[in-house]
Design an enzyme around this catalytic site. Structure first.
Site, PDB file in Angstrom:
ATOM      1  N   LYS A 172       2.864  11.625 -12.343  1.00 39.67           N
ATOM      2  CA  LYS A 172       3.573  12.231 -11.207  1.00 39.67           C
ATOM      3  C   LYS A 172       3.594  11.212 -10.080  1.00 39.67           C
ATOM      4  CE  LYS A 172       2.524  14.144  -7.541  1.00 39.67           C
ATOM      5  NZ  LYS A 172       3.650  13.618  -6.712  1.00 39.67           N
ATOM      6  N   GLU A 247      -9.132   5.957  -6.649  1.00 40.85           N
ATOM      7  CA  GLU A 247      -9.037   4.881  -5.663  1.00 40.85           C
ATOM      8  C   GLU A 247      -8.493   5.497  -4.385  1.00 40.85           C
ATOM      9  OE1 GLU A 247     -10.210   1.993  -5.791  1.00 40.85           O
ATOM     10  OE2 GLU A 247     -10.624   1.779  -7.926  1.00 40.85           O
ATOM     11  N   CYS A 281      -4.403   0.397   1.380  1.00 39.67           N
ATOM     12  CA  CYS A 281      -5.813   0.803   1.422  1.00 39.67           C
ATOM     13  C   CYS A 281      -6.716  -0.389   1.671  1.00 39.67           C
ATOM     14  CB  CYS A 281      -6.201   1.522   0.137  1.00 39.67           C
ATOM     15  SG  CYS A 281      -5.917   0.564  -1.361  1.00 39.67           S
ATOM     16  N   GLU A 381      -9.438   5.894   8.732  1.00 38.17           N
ATOM     17  CA  GLU A 381      -8.330   5.120   8.209  1.00 38.17           C
ATOM     18  C   GLU A 381      -7.039   5.546   8.908  1.00 38.17           C
ATOM     19  OE1 GLU A 381      -6.930   3.574   3.851  1.00 38.17           O
ATOM     20  OE2 GLU A 381      -7.194   5.734   4.056  1.00 38.17           O
TER      21      GLU A 381
END
Length: 480
Positions: A172, A247, A281, A381
């Site tokens: 997906k 991750e 990231c 983040e």
């Protein structure tokens, strides 16, 4: 143009009959319509993957490798078209879009080459009559949920090892960047991949993600995305006894010591923080500078940042394109506004004023200093073009600050001192270490992943990918 799901070797309409426009973050142009799929589409895809597994796993590694190499060749023949489509839907510059597509090609070629590598080990037995060895077997159908920020490289670095080791796949893709994965599916289809080996269902994770994670015939889940979603998926999957690979986020530091080459350090900082509009990231978000060169580094960094062109990602001189969506820009601007109350704004921090950018999701590259260690912009983040600057007395203070985070993905240091560089490799609590290079670089033949709250499960890429996509069988063979 209207695009379709790819299930059991066929392009299929979603069972819902519904579609969503894929809009350019530069100007809102409609790039096509992609399925808003339902649970029934996932169920059909999983059934196809389950049926295909019994035959796919029986092919030799070399036979499976042929399909990976053919897909790589097809993508290579269409490199500029695919890279341009990636740039149009995600917003990174054209150079980066083509570069990411080339990276996907390299990953396919690397894992095609793995077909000729040793598999398993022969181990001396305590019994002279016993031949003792290990081999590896595939898991079965794998569920993959992939992000929008690397919309072709990350899907391929999951798909390629899964396939070469004999698994089948239901993927997906991110609903913000579907066309990049469409190109991958098209390449596999043209390569003649057997029906059901790879299945792609487009749609929102909130609608179809749970079915991928919890379906009993999906044997493992590989996910890249936010910590919030990742932790939820991990909980769901492990409760069902599935193997999980996650991750997730990062708050990646760059340490700049007084002995560093200042120009090189500026290059490393700007590239790590602002390429791909900071939507990585592994992007540099904290820069920790030794006090002896802090003012010089800060002034040169701000001056250089002000020269960066923010604009249309298709133009060759653009350095920073738009963020991927209105929601993402709102999130970045909210964190910038929080930063204005916590720290000192040195540059940026606004929406660009140029009229030609008014219909896109643009944000100026932003730098803060005087940032408290407990500030939100120091700890959370942001996933945008934002730097928090810190001044420290020495290496010891720098490494303590660098490790003071819940994340542990990537880190870098700029120094000419080889001894300190080796200390940094030992001291820093991350999975990816860079000496005099950006936090955001990685190559396909080496492991990728972090520690702490950045990653769980086995590493991705390189030879370590086999750990997640296979299971070990230990064989004791004795004579009659």
């Amino acid at each position: 143009m209207r695009y379709l799901n790819y299930i059991n070797g066929q392009w299929k309409e979603p069972s819902s009959g519904e579609y969503k426009e894929n809009l350019s973050p530069h100007n809102g142009e409609n790039l096509g319509e992609f399925p808003s799929s339902a649970v029934a589409d996932i169920q059909e895809a999983v059934s196809a993957a389950k049926r295909a597994f019994s035959l796919w796993k029986k092919l030799s590694f070399q036979q499976r490798a042929v399909y990976l190499q053919k897909a790589a060749d097809i993508l290579k023949a269409n490199l500029e078209e695919v890279g341009r489509d990636l740039t149009l839907e995600e917003g990174k510059t054209l150079v980066e879009g083509i570069g990411e597509t080339q990276r996907a090609i390299s990953i396919l070629e690397y894992y095609a080459g793995e077909a000729r590598q040793p598999l398993g080990e022969v181990i001396p037995s305590g019994n002279v009559e016993t031949f003792l060895y290990t081999t590896r077997t595939p898991l079965g159908p794998i569920g993959m949920i992939t992000p929008w920020n690397f919309p072709i490289a990350i899907p391929v670095w999951k798909l390629a090892p899964a396939l070469i080791y004999g698994n089948t796949v239901v993927i997906k893709p991110a609903d913000l960047t579907p066309k990049s994965v469409y190109h991958v599916m098209k390449a596999f289809d043209e390569a003649g991949l057997p029906a059901g080996v790879v299945n792609c269902v487009f749609g929102k994770g909130s609608v179809i993600g749970t079915e991928i994670v919890e379906h009993p015939d999906i044997k493992a889940i590989s996910f890249t995305g936010s910590n919030q979603v990742g932790c939820q998926i991990q909980k769901q999957a492990t409760e069902k006894g599935k193997k999980v690979q996650m991750e997730m986020g990062g708050k990646n530091p760059l340490i700049v010591l007084a002995d560093a080459d200042l120009n090189k350090a500026i290059e490393v900082a700007v590239g790590g923080a602002f390429k791909s509009t900071g939507q990585k990231c592994t992007a540099t978000s904290r820069i920790i500078v030794e006090e002896g060169i802090y003012e010089a580094f800060r002034n040169q960094l701000v001056e250089h940042t002000k020269t960066l062109k923010v604009g249309n990602p298709l133009q060759h001189d653009t350095f920073i394109g738009p963020v991927v969506s209105q929601t993402q820009r709102d999130s970045v601007l909210a964190m910038i506004n929080t930063g204005k109350t916590e720290a000192t704004l040195l540059c940026g921090g606004e929406i660009p004023a140029e009229e030609e950018l008014a219909n896109g999701f643009y944000v100026q590259p932003t730098i803060f200093e005087n940032v408290p260690c407990d500030a939100r912009i120091a700890r959370e983040e942001i996933f945008g073009p934002v730097i928090a600057l810190f001044k420290v007395k020495n290496y010891e203070e720098a490494i303590e600050m660098a490790n003071d985070t819940e994340y542990g993905l990537s880190a870098a240091i700029c120094t000419n001192n080889l001894t300190v560089a080796h200390r940094f490799i030992e001291d820093i609590e991350v999975g990816l270490v860079h000496i005099n290079s950006e936090t955001a670089g990685s190559e396909p033949q080496v492991p990728f992943g972090g520690c702490k709250n950045s990653s769980t499960g086995s590493r991705e890429q390189g030879k370590t990918a086999i750990e997640f996509y296979t299971q070990v069988k230990t064989v004791y063979m004795d004579r009659m």
